[in-house]
Design a protein around this motif. Sequence first.
Motif, PDB file in Angstrom:
ATOM      1  N   ALA A 269       0.832  -1.207   0.000  1.00 56.96           N
ATOM      2  CA  ALA A 269       0.000   0.000   0.000  1.00 56.96           C
ATOM      3  C   ALA A 269       0.866   1.256   0.000  1.00 56.96           C
ATOM      4  O   ALA A 269       0.600   2.210  -0.743  1.00 56.96           O
ATOM      5  N   GLN A 270       1.909   1.280   0.807  1.00 55.61           N
ATOM      6  CA  GLN A 270       2.773   2.452   0.868  1.00 55.61           C
ATOM      7  C   GLN A 270       3.530   2.650  -0.441  1.00 55.61           C
ATOM      8  O   GLN A 270       3.765   3.781  -0.867  1.00 55.61           O
ATOM      9  N   LEU A 271       3.890   1.564  -1.090  1.00 54.54           N
ATOM     10  CA  LEU A 271       4.571   1.644  -2.381  1.00 54.54           C
ATOM     11  C   LEU A 271       3.655   2.268  -3.442  1.00 54.54           C
ATOM     12  O   LEU A 271       4.065   3.163  -4.190  1.00 54.54           O
ATOM     13  N   VAL A 272       2.412   1.829  -3.487  1.00 54.80           N
ATOM     14  CA  VAL A 272       1.457   2.375  -4.458  1.00 54.80           C
ATOM     15  C   VAL A 272       1.176   3.846  -4.163  1.00 54.80           C
ATOM     16  O   VAL A 272       1.123   4.674  -5.064  1.00 54.80           O
ATOM     17  N   MET A 273       1.032   4.194  -2.898  1.00 52.61           N
ATOM     18  CA  MET A 273       0.782   5.595  -2.550  1.00 52.61           C
ATOM     19  C   MET A 273       1.971   6.477  -2.927  1.00 52.61           C
ATOM     20  O   MET A 273       1.787   7.615  -3.363  1.00 52.61           O
ATOM     21  N   ALA A 274       3.190   5.953  -2.794  1.00 55.65           N
ATOM     22  CA  ALA A 274       4.371   6.727  -3.206  1.00 55.65           C
ATOM     23  C   ALA A 274       4.316   7.004  -4.700  1.00 55.65           C
ATOM     24  O   ALA A 274       4.647   8.102  -5.149  1.00 55.65           O
ATOM     25  N   ALA A 275       3.898   6.022  -5.467  1.00 56.55           N
ATOM     26  CA  ALA A 275       3.774   6.212  -6.917  1.00 56.55           C
ATOM     27  C   ALA A 275       2.697   7.237  -7.232  1.00 56.55           C
ATOM     28  O   ALA A 275       2.865   8.068  -8.135  1.00 56.55           O
ATOM     29  N   MET A 276       1.603   7.215  -6.498  1.00 58.13           N
ATOM     30  CA  MET A 276       0.528   8.190  -6.730  1.00 58.13           C
ATOM     31  C   MET A 276       0.944   9.588  -6.281  1.00 58.13           C
ATOM     32  O   MET A 276       0.639  10.580  -6.930  1.00 58.13           O
ATOM     33  N   ARG A 277       1.631   9.655  -5.161  1.00 58.20           N
ATOM     34  CA  ARG A 277       2.032  10.947  -4.597  1.00 58.20           C
ATOM     35  C   ARG A 277       3.036  11.662  -5.501  1.00 58.20           C
ATOM     36  O   ARG A 277       3.119  12.887  -5.507  1.00 58.20           O
ATOM     37  N   ARG A 278       3.760  10.903  -6.284  1.00 60.24           N
ATOM     38  CA  ARG A 278       4.787  11.483  -7.151  1.00 60.24           C
ATOM     39  C   ARG A 278       4.200  12.497  -8.130  1.00 60.24           C
ATOM     40  O   ARG A 278       4.865  13.434  -8.542  1.00 60.24           O
ATOM     41  N   ASP A 279       2.947  12.337  -8.487  1.00 61.17           N
ATOM     42  CA  ASP A 279       2.312  13.218  -9.466  1.00 61.17           C
ATOM     43  C   ASP A 279       1.669  14.458  -8.853  1.00 61.17           C
ATOM     44  O   ASP A 279       1.119  15.279  -9.570  1.00 61.17           O
ATOM     45  N   VAL A 280       1.700  14.581  -7.541  1.00 62.88           N
ATOM     46  CA  VAL A 280       1.081  15.737  -6.894  1.00 62.88           C
ATOM     47  C   VAL A 280       2.042  16.920  -7.004  1.00 62.88           C
ATOM     48  O   VAL A 280       3.203  16.808  -6.613  1.00 62.88           O
ATOM     49  N   PRO A 281       1.590  18.040  -7.567  1.00 60.75           N
ATOM     50  CA  PRO A 281       2.485  19.191  -7.659  1.00 60.75           C
ATOM     51  C   PRO A 281       2.864  19.699  -6.269  1.00 60.75           C
ATOM     52  O   PRO A 281       2.115  19.535  -5.311  1.00 60.75           O
ATOM     53  N   SER A 282       4.009  20.305  -6.178  1.00 62.63           N
ATOM     54  CA  SER A 282       4.460  20.874  -4.911  1.00 62.63           C
ATOM     55  C   SER A 282       3.874  22.274  -4.758  1.00 62.63           C
ATOM     56  O   SER A 282       3.585  22.940  -5.746  1.00 62.63           O
ATOM     57  N   PRO A 283       3.718  22.728  -3.502  1.00 62.44           N
ATOM     58  CA  PRO A 283       3.282  24.110  -3.312  1.00 62.44           C
ATOM     59  C   PRO A 283       4.228  25.049  -4.060  1.00 62.44           C
ATOM     60  O   PRO A 283       5.435  24.846  -4.086  1.00 62.44           O
ATOM     61  N   GLY A 284       3.674  26.047  -4.685  1.00 64.01           N
ATOM     62  CA  GLY A 284       4.459  26.983  -5.468  1.00 64.01           C
ATOM     63  C   GLY A 284       4.561  26.606  -6.942  1.00 64.01           C
ATOM     64  O   GLY A 284       4.949  27.417  -7.762  1.00 64.01           O
ATOM     65  N   GLU A 285       4.213  25.361  -7.294  1.00 61.29           N
ATOM     66  CA  GLU A 285       4.260  24.933  -8.692  1.00 61.29           C
ATOM     67  C   GLU A 285       3.005  25.316  -9.466  1.00 61.29           C
ATOM     68  O   GLU A 285       3.009  25.283 -10.684  1.00 61.29           O
ATOM     69  N   LEU A 286       1.955  25.654  -8.751  1.00 61.88           N
ATOM     70  CA  LEU A 286       0.707  26.001  -9.429  1.00 61.88           C
ATOM     71  C   LEU A 286       0.801  27.397 -10.025  1.00 61.88           C
ATOM     72  O   LEU A 286       1.318  28.310  -9.386  1.00 61.88           O
ATOM     73  N   PRO A 287       0.290  27.566 -11.229  1.00 59.62           N
ATOM     74  CA  PRO A 287       0.329  28.906 -11.811  1.00 59.62           C
ATOM     75  C   PRO A 287      -0.619  29.839 -11.052  1.00 59.62           C
ATOM     76  O   PRO A 287      -1.662  29.413 -10.562  1.00 59.62           O
ATOM     77  N   ASP A 288      -0.210  31.075 -10.942  1.00 61.65           N
ATOM     78  CA  ASP A 288      -1.061  32.099 -10.340  1.00 61.65           C
ATOM     79  C   ASP A 288      -1.671  32.877 -11.495  1.00 61.65           C
ATOM     80  O   ASP A 288      -1.003  33.694 -12.129  1.00 61.65           O
ATOM     81  N   THR A 289      -2.941  32.598 -11.775  1.00 57.64           N
ATOM     82  CA  THR A 289      -3.607  33.240 -12.913  1.00 57.64           C
ATOM     83  C   THR A 289      -4.092  34.645 -12.582  1.00 57.64           C
ATOM     84  O   THR A 289      -4.514  35.371 -13.475  1.00 57.64           O
ATOM     85  N   GLY A 290      -4.082  34.968 -11.293  1.00 53.72           N
ATOM     86  CA  GLY A 290      -4.555  36.290 -10.887  1.00 53.72           C
ATOM     87  C   GLY A 290      -6.034  36.340 -10.593  1.00 53.72           C
ATOM     88  O   GLY A 290      -6.575  37.396 -10.290  1.00 53.72           O
ATOM     89  N   GLU A 291      -6.704  35.188 -10.663  1.00 53.26           N
ATOM     90  CA  GLU A 291      -8.149  35.148 -10.425  1.00 53.26           C
ATOM     91  C   GLU A 291      -8.504  33.842  -9.712  1.00 53.26           C
ATOM     92  O   GLU A 291      -8.020  32.774 -10.097  1.00 53.26           O
ATOM     93  N   LEU A 292      -9.354  33.928  -8.706  1.00 54.68           N
ATOM     94  CA  LEU A 292      -9.726  32.760  -7.919  1.00 54.68           C
ATOM     95  C   LEU A 292     -10.337  31.664  -8.780  1.00 54.68           C
ATOM     96  O   LEU A 292      -9.963  30.490  -8.674  1.00 54.68           O
ATOM     97  N   ARG A 293     -11.276  32.020  -9.657  1.00 60.34           N
ATOM     98  CA  ARG A 293     -11.960  30.989 -10.446  1.00 60.34           C
ATOM     99  C   ARG A 293     -10.974  30.190 -11.285  1.00 60.34           C
ATOM    100  O   ARG A 293     -10.969  28.968 -11.268  1.00 60.34           O
ATOM    101  N   SER A 294     -10.143  30.881 -12.029  1.00 58.56           N
ATOM    102  CA  SER A 294      -9.222  30.161 -12.914  1.00 58.56           C
ATOM    103  C   SER A 294      -8.162  29.403 -12.109  1.00 58.56           C
ATOM    104  O   SER A 294      -7.716  28.335 -12.529  1.00 58.56           O
ATOM    105  N   ASP A 295      -7.775  29.916 -10.942  1.00 58.73           N
ATOM    106  CA  ASP A 295      -6.845  29.176 -10.082  1.00 58.73           C
ATOM    107  C   ASP A 295      -7.480  27.880  -9.577  1.00 58.73           C
ATOM    108  O   ASP A 295      -6.829  26.833  -9.564  1.00 58.73           O
TER     109      ASP A 295
END
Length: 195
Positions: A59-85
């Motif tokens: 289970a921990q091995l599979v979760m590590a594989a899934m977690r790998r695709d989660v972006p890190s904080p700061g990687e998300l684009p800031d579009t300047g608008e709540l809706r588009s974010d």
Amino acid sequence: MTAQVTRRRRRGSELEHAILEAVREELAAVGYAGLTMDGVAARAQTSKPVLYRRWPSRAQLVMAAMRRDVPSPGELPDTGELRSDLVALLRRLARRFDDWPKGMIAGLLAETLSDPELSVLIQDLFTGPMSQLAAEVLERAAARGEIHGERLTPRIRRLPLDLLRSEVFLRGQAPPDLYIDQVVDEILLPLLHAI
């Protein structure tokens, strides 16, 4: 004369990448129920002890594989608008599952009924790193004056991910973009602007 093949020993991130890719391939081939540490080790061309040193359970091995695709904080684009974010965040998180085998999410969810550890790990995935991303989007909106940051309760901060998780769990796959647009426009924005 016999040709000697010398294989370079992989370490660190290179080895981890190979192992987590092997997890994906094994899931595609045999599903979660058929996934074994032996199978992953063979596919990654490593040994079971190497796997168990990093991940004490399947289970921990599979979760590590899934977690790998989660972006890190700061990687998300800031579009300047709540809706588009919000749309960008939820679509990116939902699209993480596009490369996974069909039925993999449903298989994992079915396994949570008999594997309490897996159930906890899946919940942690949605309430840990992913909830930090939602908080980042909401905090940026509050800093821009779009919403009242001081009124954001922990439950409201979790709501974008709770709605996404609910749909993923019910469908057993990522929701379509239309669902995400409707959640943002019909639920999240009215709530966030009303508080």
